[in-house]
Design an enzyme around this catalytic site. Structure first.
Site, PDB file in Angstrom:
ATOM      1  N   LYS A 114      -1.787 -20.533  -1.815  1.00 45.74           N
ATOM      2  CA  LYS A 114      -2.644 -21.451  -2.426  1.00 45.74           C
ATOM      3  C   LYS A 114      -1.596 -21.987  -3.399  1.00 45.74           C
ATOM      4  CE  LYS A 114      -7.244 -20.282  -2.381  1.00 45.74           C
ATOM      5  NZ  LYS A 114      -8.638 -20.464  -2.266  1.00 45.74           N
ATOM      6  N   LYS A 197      -7.820 -20.053   8.992  1.00 45.16           N
ATOM      7  CA  LYS A 197      -9.309 -19.887   8.888  1.00 45.16           C
ATOM      8  C   LYS A 197      -9.927 -21.287   8.722  1.00 45.16           C
ATOM      9  CE  LYS A 197      -9.870 -18.421   4.383  1.00 45.16           C
ATOM     10  NZ  LYS A 197     -10.481 -18.000   3.480  1.00 45.16           N
ATOM     11  N   LYS A 200     -13.024 -23.098   2.591  1.00 46.68           N
ATOM     12  CA  LYS A 200     -13.536 -24.586   1.478  1.00 46.68           C
ATOM     13  C   LYS A 200     -12.824 -25.570   0.994  1.00 46.68           C
ATOM     14  CE  LYS A 200     -16.591 -20.979  -0.223  1.00 46.68           C
ATOM     15  NZ  LYS A 200     -15.626 -20.661  -1.235  1.00 46.68           N
TER      16      LYS A 200
HETATM   17  P1  ATP Z   1     -11.267 -21.094  -0.773  1.00 45.04           P
HETATM   18  O1  ATP Z   1     -10.673 -22.088   0.210  1.00 45.04           O
HETATM   19  O2  ATP Z   1     -11.582 -22.181  -1.855  1.00 45.04           O
HETATM   20  O3  ATP Z   1     -10.459 -20.172  -1.263  1.00 45.04           O
HETATM   21  P2  ATP Z   1     -12.740 -19.686   0.695  1.00 45.04           P
HETATM   22  O4  ATP Z   1     -13.948 -20.712   2.255  1.00 45.04           O
HETATM   23  O5  ATP Z   1     -11.885 -19.244   1.226  1.00 45.04           O
HETATM   24  O6  ATP Z   1     -12.755 -20.697  -0.336  1.00 45.04           O
HETATM   25  P3  ATP Z   1     -14.500 -18.038  -0.308  1.00 45.04           P
HETATM   26  O7  ATP Z   1     -15.190 -17.550  -1.594  1.00 45.04           O
HETATM   27  O8  ATP Z   1     -12.876 -17.067  -0.888  1.00 45.04           O
HETATM   28  O9  ATP Z   1     -14.637 -18.953   0.527  1.00 45.04           O
HETATM   29  O10 ATP Z   1     -14.422 -16.651  -0.023  1.00 45.04           O
HETATM   30  C1  ATP Z   1     -16.089 -15.964   0.317  1.00 45.04           C
HETATM   31  C2  ATP Z   1     -16.154 -14.757   1.487  1.00 45.04           C
HETATM   32  O11 ATP Z   1     -15.896 -15.834   2.616  1.00 45.04           O
HETATM   33  C3  ATP Z   1     -14.797 -14.235   1.431  1.00 45.04           C
HETATM   34  O12 ATP Z   1     -15.095 -12.908   1.593  1.00 45.04           O
HETATM   35  C4  ATP Z   1     -14.064 -14.902   2.466  1.00 45.04           C
HETATM   36  O13 ATP Z   1     -13.729 -12.824   3.293  1.00 45.04           O
HETATM   37  C5  ATP Z   1     -15.482 -15.245   3.725  1.00 45.04           C
HETATM   38  N1  ATP Z   1     -14.669 -15.829   4.777  1.00 45.04           N
HETATM   39  C6  ATP Z   1     -14.267 -17.503   3.993  1.00 45.04           C
HETATM   40  N2  ATP Z   1     -13.484 -17.732   4.859  1.00 45.04           N
HETATM   41  C7  ATP Z   1     -13.976 -17.615   5.720  1.00 45.04           C
HETATM   42  C8  ATP Z   1     -13.477 -17.485   7.492  1.00 45.04           C
HETATM   43  N3  ATP Z   1     -13.103 -18.628   7.996  1.00 45.04           N
HETATM   44  N4  ATP Z   1     -14.142 -16.638   8.373  1.00 45.04           N
HETATM   45  C9  ATP Z   1     -14.550 -15.135   7.465  1.00 45.04           C
HETATM   46  N5  ATP Z   1     -15.056 -15.345   6.499  1.00 45.04           N
HETATM   47  C10 ATP Z   1     -14.638 -16.098   5.815  1.00 45.04           C
END
Ligand code: ATP
Ligand code: LTN
Length: 336
Positions: A114, A197, A200
């Site tokens: 990040k 992955k 968001k």
């Molecule tokens: P950001 O991009 O802002 O970091 P994010 O999409 O990674 O956000 P988080 O809020 O960080 O989402 O994650 C919330 C939960 O969703 C965590 O338990 C994370 O491991 C899970 N998660 C996020 N993206 C994935 C994915 N692509 N597949 C499976 N689990 C996910």
């Protein structure tokens, strides 16, 4: 018998959660609330480690809470709250900052990824200490289980190390939390970039299936998912990441094993597979969208659920914080 504690959380860093958040975490949360005393937090203080628009942030915090409930979290049996409503999170984070070493914190791969985005010199100090605030979120509630996606494994390991170090130095205060990571849905990939992955805050909108997307948008995104040119439907994540990701998503939303799906799609084209995946995803996601929209029509009701949750969370969190303060030799303030 008392139920074991559980804690997990998500960042309100976008206007919608996505399919990775749902399949990787939220769906487990719904299942595990029966067997655990569950705490589900909206980690707003984590979201501000990168700049957020204030109006959007307030809206996204409520929307994240609404999606938790719409996906099936029971606000009576689980504790649902906003991180910044429980000051003990920030207070324990400071104490853990003083336990964590600079070296181990520097090894966190999420920070490396990040911070590279905007040039690492510009990354906030909060982004660097993000995993330590996460450790505080977890350890305050003495949870046995922390259901998360694969990307959180390293943060959970750090949390355990900090808990162990604290317990060894000052006497046992913290339970050892375990990450609960479901193999099949631990990592859902971006539809346009199926080796990264679904996330968001990274990737282009076309690659991300949002829980709040309209049906037609979901259908379009899945139909334009990147696949390959060999035309065969097989589950081979290394050589066929796009098709394998679609099969993984299909299996998760239909509850059919991947092997059964592969068998039944022999001789069938990618177009049909995509159509069927889209239909199955829409069947899962659209009720969540509708319920979220309903909940967002009455934000004062939503706010009162979150205030009640915070009051409950504070009882547990404040007790752990007092134990930590006592163990360290700080003098707890009896007015708190
Ligand atoms: P950001 O991009 O802002 O970091 P994010 O999409 O990674 O956000 P988080 O809020 O960080 O989402 O994650 C919330 C939960 O969703 C965590 O338990 C994370 O491991 C899970 N998660 C996020 N993206 C994935 C994915 N692509 N597949 C499976 N689990 C996910
Ligand atoms: N870092 C997590 C979000 C998070 C979290 C937590 C997850 C913050 N605090 C406590 C589980 C338990 C992420 O998903 N990016």
């Amino acid at each position: 018998m008392t139920k074991p504690n559980l804690l997990s959380g998500m960042q309100p860093s976008a206007s919608s959660l996505h399919l990775g958040n749902y399949l990787g975490a939220l769906r487990q949360w719904v299942a595990m609330q029966q067997t655990h005393s569950a705490h589900y937090v909206i980690v707003d203080l984590h979201a501000i480690t990168v700049a957020q628009d204030p109006k959007m942030l307030a809206e996204n915090i409520r929307k994240t809470a609404a999606q938790y409930i719409a996906a099936g979290l029971d606000v009576d049996s689980s504790t649902l709250f906003i991180q910044s409503h429980v000051p003990a999170h920030s207070e324990l984070a400071w104490i853990l900052n003083c336990i964590a070493s600079f070296g181990e914190t520097s090894r966190m791969t999420q920070f490396k990824d990040k911070s590279q985005k905007g040039g690492s010199d510009n990354a906030s100090v909060g982004l660097f200490t993000y995993p330590i605030l996460q450790a505080a979120d977890i350890l305050l509630y003495q949870p046995k289980a922390v259901p998360v996606g694969e990307d959180q494994r390293q943060h959970l390991e750090l949390t355990r190390n900090l808990a162990e170090r604290f317990n060894n130095r000052y006497g046992k205060v913290f339970e050892m939390p375990e990450a609960v990571i479901l193999k099949e849905t631990a990592k859902i990939y971006d539809l346009q970039n199926p080796t990264a992955k679904m996330s968001k805050s990274a990737g282009e909108p076309k690659g991300i299936v949002n829980l709040l997307d309209e049906d037609s948008v979901i259908s379009k995104k899945i139909k334009s998912a990147v696949t390959d040119t060999d035309g065969e439907i097989k589950f081979e994540p290394e050589s066929k990441p796009g098709v394998s990701n679609l099969l993984g998503i299909y299996s998760a939303v239909s509850d059919k094993p991947i092997s059964v799906l592969v068998e039944s799609y022999q001789g069938v084209g990618y177009g049909q597979l995509k159509q069927d995946v889209a239909d199955a995803v829409i069947a899962t996601v659209s009720p969540i969208r509708e319920k979220t929209n309903e909940l967002m029509n009455d934000t004062s009701h939503l706010d009162s659920i979150l205030e009640k949750g915070a009051a409950k969370a504070r009882e547990t969190a404040d007790k752990t914080l007092r134990d930590v303060q006592n163990a360290l030799g700080l003098i707890p303030n009896r007015n708190n």
